[in-house]
Write an enzyme that holds these catalytic residues in place. Sequence first.
Site, PDB file in Angstrom:
ATOM      1  N   HIS A  51       0.437  -1.424  -0.102  1.00 30.09           N
ATOM      2  CA  HIS A  51      -0.100  -0.126   0.037  1.00 30.09           C
ATOM      3  C   HIS A  51       0.945   0.902   0.152  1.00 30.09           C
ATOM      4  CE1 HIS A  51      -3.825  -2.223   1.624  1.00 30.09           C
ATOM      5  NE2 HIS A  51      -2.873  -2.961   0.787  1.00 30.09           N
ATOM      6  N   GLU A  53       1.038   3.379   2.239  1.00 29.15           N
ATOM      7  CA  GLU A  53       2.439   4.060   3.376  1.00 29.15           C
ATOM      8  C   GLU A  53       3.346   2.866   3.287  1.00 29.15           C
ATOM      9  OE1 GLU A  53      -2.380   3.976   5.165  1.00 29.15           O
ATOM     10  OE2 GLU A  53      -0.662   3.368   3.171  1.00 29.15           O
ATOM     11  N   CYS A  80      -5.320   0.705   6.741  1.00 27.91           N
ATOM     12  CA  CYS A  80      -6.030  -0.087   6.317  1.00 27.91           C
ATOM     13  C   CYS A  80      -5.732  -0.682   8.151  1.00 27.91           C
ATOM     14  CB  CYS A  80      -6.065  -0.942   5.840  1.00 27.91           C
ATOM     15  SG  CYS A  80      -4.124  -1.442   5.474  1.00 27.91           S
ATOM     16  N   CYS A  89      -2.280  -1.092   7.417  1.00 24.68           N
ATOM     17  CA  CYS A  89      -0.697  -0.446   7.538  1.00 24.68           C
ATOM     18  C   CYS A  89      -0.758   0.974   8.978  1.00 24.68           C
ATOM     19  CB  CYS A  89      -1.190   0.408   6.491  1.00 24.68           C
ATOM     20  SG  CYS A  89      -1.003  -0.061   4.803  1.00 24.68           S
ATOM     21  N   ALA A 159     -21.475  12.038 -27.828  1.00 25.55           N
ATOM     22  CA  ALA A 159     -21.129  12.933 -28.510  1.00 25.55           C
ATOM     23  C   ALA A 159     -22.025  13.535 -29.487  1.00 25.55           C
ATOM     24  CB  ALA A 159     -19.875  12.813 -29.339  1.00 25.55           C
ATOM     25  N   ARG A 188     -12.409   4.636 -21.005  1.00 28.03           N
ATOM     26  CA  ARG A 188     -12.322   2.921 -21.489  1.00 28.03           C
ATOM     27  C   ARG A 188     -11.009   2.576 -20.161  1.00 28.03           C
ATOM     28  NH1 ARG A 188     -13.828   2.115 -27.600  1.00 28.03           N
ATOM     29  NH2 ARG A 188     -15.871   3.895 -27.461  1.00 28.03           N
ATOM     30  N   THR A 200     -27.807  -0.015 -30.707  1.00 25.51           N
ATOM     31  CA  THR A 200     -26.430   0.631 -30.807  1.00 25.51           C
ATOM     32  C   THR A 200     -25.270  -0.599 -31.509  1.00 25.51           C
ATOM     33  OG1 THR A 200     -26.645   2.376 -30.266  1.00 25.51           O
ATOM     34  CG2 THR A 200     -24.362   1.806 -30.139  1.00 25.51           C
ATOM     35  N   ASP A 204     -23.547  -0.878 -35.176  1.00 30.35           N
ATOM     36  CA  ASP A 204     -22.591   0.073 -35.427  1.00 30.35           C
ATOM     37  C   ASP A 204     -21.821  -1.014 -35.349  1.00 30.35           C
ATOM     38  OD1 ASP A 204     -24.536   1.962 -35.412  1.00 30.35           O
ATOM     39  OD2 ASP A 204     -24.137   2.640 -33.449  1.00 30.35           O
ATOM     40  N   LEU A 208     -15.809  -0.981 -28.841  1.00 31.98           N
ATOM     41  CA  LEU A 208     -15.524  -0.919 -27.112  1.00 31.98           C
ATOM     42  C   LEU A 208     -14.633  -1.652 -27.052  1.00 31.98           C
ATOM     43  CD1 LEU A 208     -19.782  -1.654 -26.369  1.00 31.98           C
ATOM     44  CD2 LEU A 208     -18.171   0.527 -27.178  1.00 31.98           C
TER      45      LEU A 208
END
Length: 307
Positions: A51, A53, A80, A89, A159, A188, A200, A204, A208
């Site tokens: 982590h 720390e 934590c 930590c 868009a 993404r 879609t 299309d 992705l």
Amino acid sequence: MTTDEKYMRRCLQLAVNGIQGARPNPMVGAVIVVNDRIIGEGYHVRCGEGHAEVNAFAAVKPEDEDLLKEATIYVSLEPCAHYGKTPPCADLIIRKGVRRVVVGCIDPFTEVQGRGIERIRQAGIEVTVGILEEECRWLNRRFFTYHAKHRPYIILKWAQTANGYIDDHFKSTMISNEQTQMLSHQLRAEEDAILVGHTTFDRDHPQLNVRHWYGQAPQRIVLTHDRPLSRLMEDLYQHGIQSLIVEGGRMTHEAFMDAGLWDEIRMETAPITVSDGTRAPQLPAAVTLLHQTVYGQHVMRIYKKAE
């Protein structure tokens, strides 16, 4: 800016470097300071590894170890207090014997929730909580939303043309420019899953993926009539999906808005017009504009729900 704010801001700068590797853990930065000098700093690089720390203490040079008894450690998220893939930590901080701990915000995870702070205070170490709290919470909004609402953090993204269409005569149309397309792929790479409606997807055949950015492609999800949004949210929560981008058409976006299932909206407006097509979704009434940036002549606006 106070001294505490200055070093907490440095924690945030460090933390964001873990945006891809730390998932599903939160992004955290830590800075160790003595007499206004940083002697160690680090961030949570990768899930399952040290982590923030741990990495900050590891960065302290041997000749500076004796200074730890005078040091303040700044951490953007509560240390934590439980054994997970790594030891607590909070125990490490106590063992190192620092003078003071400054925490950005409390960790809402059920295994922590103030326990780390309480353990450190019981050891006689001064603890200050809530420095740049809003910024620290915003950084880990995905993690916090997932644990508080038992669903992913949801980003609606589209868009549109200058006159408010998302396609040209109901045909798939590239509205983004090279810069904004690259930013879309960066987004993404930073999120767990991406969703489009079945219309879609069938029309299309979107890829992705993250072909214009570095990173792992998000999990692809197609919204269908046989799985209501409430069930979808349950499924995503059970599968550990902390964030979801919605990139479908108008009806898909409106379904999420009508259900109140959104946290952020990213709307790009291009300097082009068309004479007909699918109208862009209408922004909900209760929104707050966070950022507005211009890329070429394309305007990117980021909204969140109004408080």
